[in-house]
Design a protein around this motif. Structure first.
Motif, PDB file in Angstrom:
ATOM      1  N   TYR A  61      -4.517  -6.891  11.584  1.00 22.72           N
ATOM      2  CA  TYR A  61      -3.546  -7.349  10.588  1.00 22.72           C
ATOM      3  C   TYR A  61      -4.261  -8.019   9.417  1.00 22.72           C
ATOM      4  N   LEU A  62      -5.221  -8.902   9.726  1.00 21.40           N
ATOM      5  CA  LEU A  62      -5.962  -9.595   8.668  1.00 21.40           C
ATOM      6  C   LEU A  62      -6.710  -8.606   7.784  1.00 21.40           C
ATOM      7  N   TYR A  63      -7.369  -7.639   8.410  1.00 18.19           N
ATOM      8  CA  TYR A  63      -8.106  -6.638   7.638  1.00 18.19           C
ATOM      9  C   TYR A  63      -7.156  -5.866   6.731  1.00 18.19           C
ATOM     10  N   ARG A  64      -6.022  -5.447   7.276  1.00 17.93           N
ATOM     11  CA  ARG A  64      -5.074  -4.664   6.482  1.00 17.93           C
ATOM     12  C   ARG A  64      -4.523  -5.488   5.318  1.00 17.93           C
ATOM     13  N   ALA A  65      -4.267  -6.769   5.571  1.00 21.34           N
ATOM     14  CA  ALA A  65      -3.766  -7.640   4.496  1.00 21.34           C
ATOM     15  C   ALA A  65      -4.812  -7.766   3.394  1.00 21.34           C
ATOM     16  N   LEU A  66      -6.068  -7.992   3.769  1.00 22.91           N
ATOM     17  CA  LEU A  66      -7.137  -8.090   2.768  1.00 22.91           C
ATOM     18  C   LEU A  66      -7.278  -6.795   1.982  1.00 22.91           C
ATOM     19  N   LEU A  67      -7.239  -5.685   2.701  1.00 23.07           N
ATOM     20  CA  LEU A  67      -7.357  -4.383   2.046  1.00 23.07           C
ATOM     21  C   LEU A  67      -6.185  -4.153   1.088  1.00 23.07           C
ATOM     22  N   ASP A  68      -4.994  -4.526   1.508  1.00 22.61           N
ATOM     23  CA  ASP A  68      -3.824  -4.357   0.646  1.00 22.61           C
ATOM     24  C   ASP A  68      -3.916  -5.226  -0.610  1.00 22.61           C
ATOM     25  N   TYR A  69      -4.450  -6.435  -0.482  1.00 22.27           N
ATOM     26  CA  TYR A  69      -4.670  -7.263  -1.676  1.00 22.27           C
ATOM     27  C   TYR A  69      -5.663  -6.574  -2.606  1.00 22.27           C
ATOM     28  N   LYS A  70      -6.713  -6.025  -2.029  1.00 26.15           N
ATOM     29  CA  LYS A  70      -7.740  -5.347  -2.836  1.00 26.15           C
ATOM     30  C   LYS A  70      -7.182  -4.105  -3.531  1.00 26.15           C
ATOM     31  N   LEU A  71      -6.354  -3.363  -2.833  1.00 26.03           N
ATOM     32  CA  LEU A  71      -5.770  -2.138  -3.391  1.00 26.03           C
ATOM     33  C   LEU A  71      -4.597  -2.417  -4.329  1.00 26.03           C
ATOM     34  N   GLY A  72      -4.100  -3.641  -4.304  1.00 29.34           N
ATOM     35  CA  GLY A  72      -2.973  -3.998  -5.149  1.00 29.34           C
ATOM     36  C   GLY A  72      -1.620  -3.664  -4.563  1.00 29.34           C
ATOM     37  N   THR A  73      -1.577  -3.209  -3.312  1.00 31.89           N
ATOM     38  CA  THR A  73      -0.294  -2.894  -2.682  1.00 31.89           C
ATOM     39  C   THR A  73       0.372  -4.147  -2.113  1.00 31.89           C
ATOM     40  N   ARG A  74      -0.384  -5.211  -2.016  1.00 32.32           N
ATOM     41  CA  ARG A  74       0.145  -6.527  -1.645  1.00 32.32           C
ATOM     42  C   ARG A  74      -0.262  -7.443  -2.790  1.00 32.32           C
ATOM     43  N   GLU A  75       0.710  -8.069  -3.429  1.00 32.26           N
ATOM     44  CA  GLU A  75       0.423  -8.796  -4.660  1.00 32.26           C
ATOM     45  C   GLU A  75       0.363 -10.301  -4.459  1.00 32.26           C
ATOM     46  N   ASN A  76      -0.751 -10.875  -4.885  1.00 25.82           N
ATOM     47  CA  ASN A  76      -0.947 -12.315  -4.939  1.00 25.82           C
ATOM     48  C   ASN A  76      -2.161 -12.522  -5.829  1.00 25.82           C
ATOM     49  N   ALA A  77      -1.966 -13.198  -6.941  1.00 25.20           N
ATOM     50  CA  ALA A  77      -3.040 -13.341  -7.924  1.00 25.20           C
ATOM     51  C   ALA A  77      -4.262 -14.052  -7.342  1.00 25.20           C
ATOM     52  N   ILE A  78      -4.043 -15.063  -6.527  1.00 27.12           N
ATOM     53  CA  ILE A  78      -5.171 -15.796  -5.942  1.00 27.12           C
ATOM     54  C   ILE A  78      -5.959 -14.888  -5.014  1.00 27.12           C
ATOM     55  N   MET A  79      -5.254 -14.212  -4.096  1.00 27.20           N
ATOM     56  CA  MET A  79      -5.937 -13.351  -3.135  1.00 27.20           C
ATOM     57  C   MET A  79      -6.587 -12.141  -3.804  1.00 27.20           C
ATOM     58  N   ALA A  80      -5.944 -11.602  -4.819  1.00 24.09           N
ATOM     59  CA  ALA A  80      -6.531 -10.457  -5.525  1.00 24.09           C
ATOM     60  C   ALA A  80      -7.890 -10.836  -6.095  1.00 24.09           C
ATOM     61  N   GLY A  81      -7.988 -12.026  -6.658  1.00 27.58           N
ATOM     62  CA  GLY A  81      -9.268 -12.481  -7.187  1.00 27.58           C
ATOM     63  C   GLY A  81     -10.300 -12.730  -6.098  1.00 27.58           C
TER      64      GLY A  81
END
Length: 109
Positions: A61-81
């Motif tokens: 789950y953690l890996y998928r969440a990180l990957l989704d932030y990186k891909l932009g499919t999960r949006e959060n400005a702090i995490m994206a950075g």
């Protein structure tokens, strides 16, 4: 696309999503976790309710969440950075580290 083709695509997608983050190195993840600790705590227990507790969470789950932030499919400005310069292996390592922690997911309330 035929029904068989749709089922085959769905099966392949489910397999790809369910691939575990087992290749993660928790020791290396700990080394990479310094920036994460500011919001999520050194063991994944956040010092404030504004940020989620991630210690003890399922590594996949953690890996998928990180990957989704990186891909932009999960949006959060702090995490994206935060994930912008992480490789997939870095994310697997972080997921392995935080997944191996007890964190507050196991604290009795």
């Amino acid at each position: 696309m035929t029904t068989f083709g749709k089922i085959s695509c769905l099966a392949a997608l489910m397999l790809a999503i369910s691939v575990p983050a087992q290749a993660g190195d928790a020791a290396r993840g700990k080394e990479l976790s310094t920036p994460c600790a500011a919001c999520h705590g050194p063991d994944g227990t956040s010092p404030t309710p504004a940020f989620p507790n991630i210690g003890g969470q399922i590594p996949e789950y953690l890996y998928r969440a990180l990957l989704d932030y990186k891909l932009g499919t999960r949006e959060n400005a702090i995490m994206a950075g935060q994930v912008e310069n992480l490789s997939r292996q870095d994310m697997k390592d972080l997921a392995a580290f935080y997944g191996s922690q007890k964190g507050s997911l196991y604290l009795k309330r």
